[in-house]
Structure formats: structure tokens, C-alpha cells
Design a protein around this motif. Structure first.
Motif, short mmCIF file in Angstrom:
data_model
loop_
_atom_site.label_atom_id
_atom_site.label_comp_id
_atom_site.label_asym_id
_atom_site.label_seq_id
_atom_site.Cartn_x
_atom_site.Cartn_y
_atom_site.Cartn_z
N SER A 12 0.40 -0.89 0.38
CA SER A 12 -0.27 0.63 -0.29
C SER A 12 0.76 1.31 -0.07
CB SER A 12 -1.02 -0.22 1.04
OG SER A 12 -0.20 0.10 2.12
N ALA A 13 0.08 2.49 -0.80
CA ALA A 13 1.76 2.87 -0.90
C ALA A 13 0.75 4.47 -0.18
CB ALA A 13 1.24 4.51 -2.28
N THR A 14 2.09 5.28 0.79
CA THR A 14 1.40 6.25 1.61
C THR A 14 1.58 7.81 0.51
OG1 THR A 14 2.44 4.99 3.71
CG2 THR A 14 1.78 7.38 3.67
N GLU A 15 0.82 8.22 1.22
CA GLU A 15 0.12 9.91 0.46
C GLU A 15 -0.08 10.34 1.57
OE1 GLU A 15 -2.96 11.48 -3.11
OE2 GLU A 15 -3.29 9.44 -2.46
N ASP A 68 -1.59 34.03 14.62
CA ASP A 68 -0.27 35.04 15.64
C ASP A 68 -0.10 34.50 16.88
OD1 ASP A 68 -1.50 37.29 15.00
OD2 ASP A 68 -3.11 37.58 16.28
N ASN A 69 -0.11 33.03 17.48
CA ASN A 69 0.48 32.14 17.91
C ASN A 69 1.78 31.26 17.42
OD1 ASN A 69 -1.62 30.77 17.15
ND2 ASN A 69 -2.01 29.35 18.70
N GLY A 70 1.56 31.28 15.52
CA GLY A 70 2.12 30.33 14.98
C GLY A 70 2.36 30.02 14.00
N ILE A 71 2.56 29.14 12.85
CA ILE A 71 2.64 28.05 11.93
C ILE A 71 1.93 27.20 12.15
CG2 ILE A 71 3.92 27.71 9.96
CD1 ILE A 71 3.86 30.64 10.78
N HIS A 72 1.10 26.80 12.27
CA HIS A 72 0.27 25.49 12.23
C HIS A 72 0.43 24.79 10.72
CE1 HIS A 72 -0.79 26.80 15.92
NE2 HIS A 72 -0.82 27.69 14.95
N LEU A 73 0.35 22.97 10.63
CA LEU A 73 0.41 22.28 9.81
C LEU A 73 -0.83 21.66 9.76
CD1 LEU A 73 3.02 20.67 7.64
CD2 LEU A 73 1.06 19.30 9.05
N SER A 74 -1.70 21.82 8.65
CA SER A 74 -2.71 19.93 8.74
C SER A 74 -2.67 19.17 7.11
CB SER A 74 -4.22 21.00 8.53
OG SER A 74 -4.83 21.69 9.82
N ALA A 75 -2.91 18.13 7.46
CA ALA A 75 -2.96 17.44 6.05
C ALA A 75 -4.09 15.96 6.68
CB ALA A 75 -1.61 17.25 6.07
N LEU A 76 -3.71 15.41 5.31
CA LEU A 76 -4.53 13.89 5.87
C LEU A 76 -3.49 13.01 5.57
CD1 LEU A 76 -6.71 12.11 5.80
CD2 LEU A 76 -7.46 12.35 3.64
N VAL A 77 -2.92 11.68 6.07
CA VAL A 77 -2.26 10.91 5.55
C VAL A 77 -2.59 9.68 5.23
CG1 VAL A 77 0.61 9.99 6.05
CG2 VAL A 77 0.12 12.20 7.10
N ARG A 78 -2.60 9.50 3.91
CA ARG A 78 -3.57 7.93 3.27
C ARG A 78 -2.47 6.83 3.23
NH1 ARG A 78 -8.88 10.05 1.15
NH2 ARG A 78 -9.23 12.16 1.36
N PHE A 79 -2.71 5.83 4.75
CA PHE A 79 -2.38 4.86 4.16
C PHE A 79 -3.28 3.26 4.96
CE2 PHE A 79 -1.16 6.39 7.96
CZ PHE A 79 -1.11 4.77 9.11
N ALA A 131 -9.00 4.67 15.27
CA ALA A 131 -7.65 4.35 15.77
C ALA A 131 -7.15 5.04 14.14
CB ALA A 131 -6.86 2.93 16.21
N LEU A 132 -7.06 5.05 13.25
CA LEU A 132 -5.88 4.94 12.10
C LEU A 132 -6.10 5.84 11.61
CD1 LEU A 132 -5.73 1.45 9.93
CD2 LEU A 132 -3.92 2.84 11.41
N SER A 133 -7.93 6.81 11.69
CA SER A 133 -7.93 7.94 10.82
C SER A 133 -8.14 8.93 12.12
CB SER A 133 -10.04 7.53 10.93
OG SER A 133 -10.66 8.50 10.79
N ALA A 134 -7.75 9.06 13.67
CA ALA A 134 -6.82 9.65 14.52
C ALA A 134 -5.83 10.19 13.88
CB ALA A 134 -7.01 9.94 16.02
N ILE A 135 -4.86 8.94 13.36
CA ILE A 135 -3.61 8.94 13.02
C ILE A 135 -2.82 10.04 11.71
CG2 ILE A 135 -1.21 7.92 13.20
CD1 ILE A 135 -2.30 5.66 15.01
N GLN A 136 -3.49 9.55 11.08
CA GLN A 136 -4.19 10.07 9.61
C GLN A 136 -4.18 11.38 9.57
OE1 GLN A 136 -6.37 6.99 8.03
NE2 GLN A 136 -5.09 5.77 6.94
N ARG A 137 -5.29 12.45 10.57
CA ARG A 137 -5.45 13.51 10.09
C ARG A 137 -4.88 14.06 10.57
NH1 ARG A 137 -9.76 14.57 7.03
NH2 ARG A 137 -11.27 13.11 7.22
N VAL A 138 -4.30 14.63 10.20
CA VAL A 138 -3.29 16.37 10.85
C VAL A 138 -3.56 17.55 11.37
CG1 VAL A 138 -0.78 17.10 11.80
CG2 VAL A 138 -1.02 15.35 10.48
#
Length: 214
Positions: free
Chosen positions: A30-33, A43-54, A137-144
Motif C-alpha cells: 500500500s502506498a502512503t500519500e 498570531d500564536n505560530g505556524i500550523h500544519l494540517s494534512a491528511l496522510v492516507r495509508f 484509531a488509524l483515522s485519528a493518526i492519519q488526520r493532522v
């Protein structure tokens, strides 16, 4: 003579089919994307959001069910473009996520903490959550969600920056016998890396997202 020829052809075809099946199995890892990447400046910083599919490989799921926890590592680095020398790194962040199966309760536990295990004495989790199923559990890990990767002052708005973001299953945290057995095996490979120009967007209102402190 004719029977011998047919037997040779049959063995050749059988060998060809087996090779094809093995090739398909090797390519079916399985590929990881990484998708839906968004970097916000607040104001309080730089924030990153993403979805890691695997998808969890069968061998990894089997190890989890046997009580062996898995550790996933997220790393983000920001570099400022500099044409006359090596690009300096202006910010760096890391996050470690531990996934484990609890046989007594038949539930899955996710522990999330800032930093790398090698840089501290164990995993000092700042977020702990239990789930009834592995997909949950994986859904919680995949969503940043709005992960703070830098201070606002680290990024000069008048300069050009690059972002490097990676996600991987940290095999170095496995028990040593497993580390020897899985070295170089594609079945255990869960990793992805993204490199692109940093594009800062205005912060969106946070709605029910859980943030882990830097």
C-alpha cells in the motif's frame, strides 16, 4: 518426445505464473500519500494540517494484534531560500504517535506526543485516546489538525521558504528481533515525504480540533 515437450512448456508456464503473482504481491504494498496539506499563519505560530492516507500492511496488523506497539513519526522542517549558500533551516518540529492493541479490553490506544523518543526519556504523551476499532484509531493518526510547527517570528514574510514534511513508521522502535527480521522488507514500509514551497494561508477558525503542544 511430445510428452516431454508438453511437460517442459507446462513447467515454464507454471513458473511464469508464480513469478507474476510474486511481482503483483510485491507491487501491492500500500502506498502512503500526503494530501490536503494546509499551512496557516496565526498570531500564536505556524500550523500544519494534512491528511496522510495509508493502509496498515497485514504483517504490521498481525504484530499489533500480538501486543507489539507501533510508532509513527511526523517531521516538519522549514528552510529559507538562499541563492548563494545552503538553505538554512529556520524551524523544525517532530511528533511521535504510538499505536497499540489492548487484548484485555479489545480496544486500540493512541498516544500522541511532541518530539522524538530518541530525544527524550520515553514517550511523554500529551494526548491519549482509546478506540473500539483499528480503522477508528488509524483515522485519528492519519488526520493532522493544526499542528504547530514553528513560531510566527521564525518565518520572514519577505523571504521565500520551503517546507519538508514526512510521515513514517519508525521500525527502529520495534523489539530487536523484529528489527533484524524486517530490515529491507517492503511489507513493513509505511512512509511518505513532501517537499514544496511554503505557502502560508490565513488561519481558519478552529472548530473542535485537538492540538498537541509543541
Amino acid at each position: 518426445m511430445k510428452n516431454a515437450t508438453l511437460s517442459t512448456v507446462a513447467r515454464f508456464l507454471l513458473g511464469f505464473c508464480l513469478c507474476a503473482l510474486l511481482a503483483c504481491g510485491a507491487g501491492a504494498a500500500s502506498a502512503t500519500e500526503i494530501s490536503q496539506l494546509r499551512v496557516e499563519r496565526a498570531d500564536n505560530g505556524i500550523h500544519l494540517s494534512a491528511l496522510v492516507r495509508f493502509d496498515i500492511p497485514p504483517v504490521v496488523e498481525d504484530a499489533l494484534l500480538k501486543g507489539i506497539p507501533m510508532f509513527f513519526v511526523l517531521e516538519a522542517d522549514i528552510y529559507r531560500d538562499r541563492w548563494y549558500w545552503t538553505d538554512p533551516r529556520v524551524a523544525s518540529a517532530a511528533r511521535t504517535i504510538r499505536l497499540a492493541y489492548q487484548p484485555l479490553t479489545r480496544r486500540w490506544r493512541v498516544n500522541m506526543a511532541s518530539g522524538l523518543i530518541s530525544n527524550s526519556a520515553g514517550l511523554r504523551a500529551t494526548l491519549n485516546q482509546n478506540y473500539d476499532t483499528l480503522p477508528e484509531a488509524l483515522s485519528a493518526i492519519q488526520r493532522v489538525a493544526r499542528w504547530k510547527i514553528a513560531e510566527t517570528s521564525d518565518v520572514d514574510l519577505d523571504a521565500t521558504h520551503k517546507l519538508e514534511f514526512s510521515f513514517r513508521l519508525d521500525l527502529s522502535q520495534l523489539p530487536r528481533p523484529f528489527q533484524i527480521g524486517v530490515a529491507g522488507q517492503r511489507e513493513w514500509a509505511v512512509s511518505a515525504q513532501l517537499k514544496e514551497r511554503l505557502r502560508l494561508e490565513p488561519a481558519a477558525p478552529a472548530a473542535g480540533s485537538t492540538e498537541v503542544a509543541k
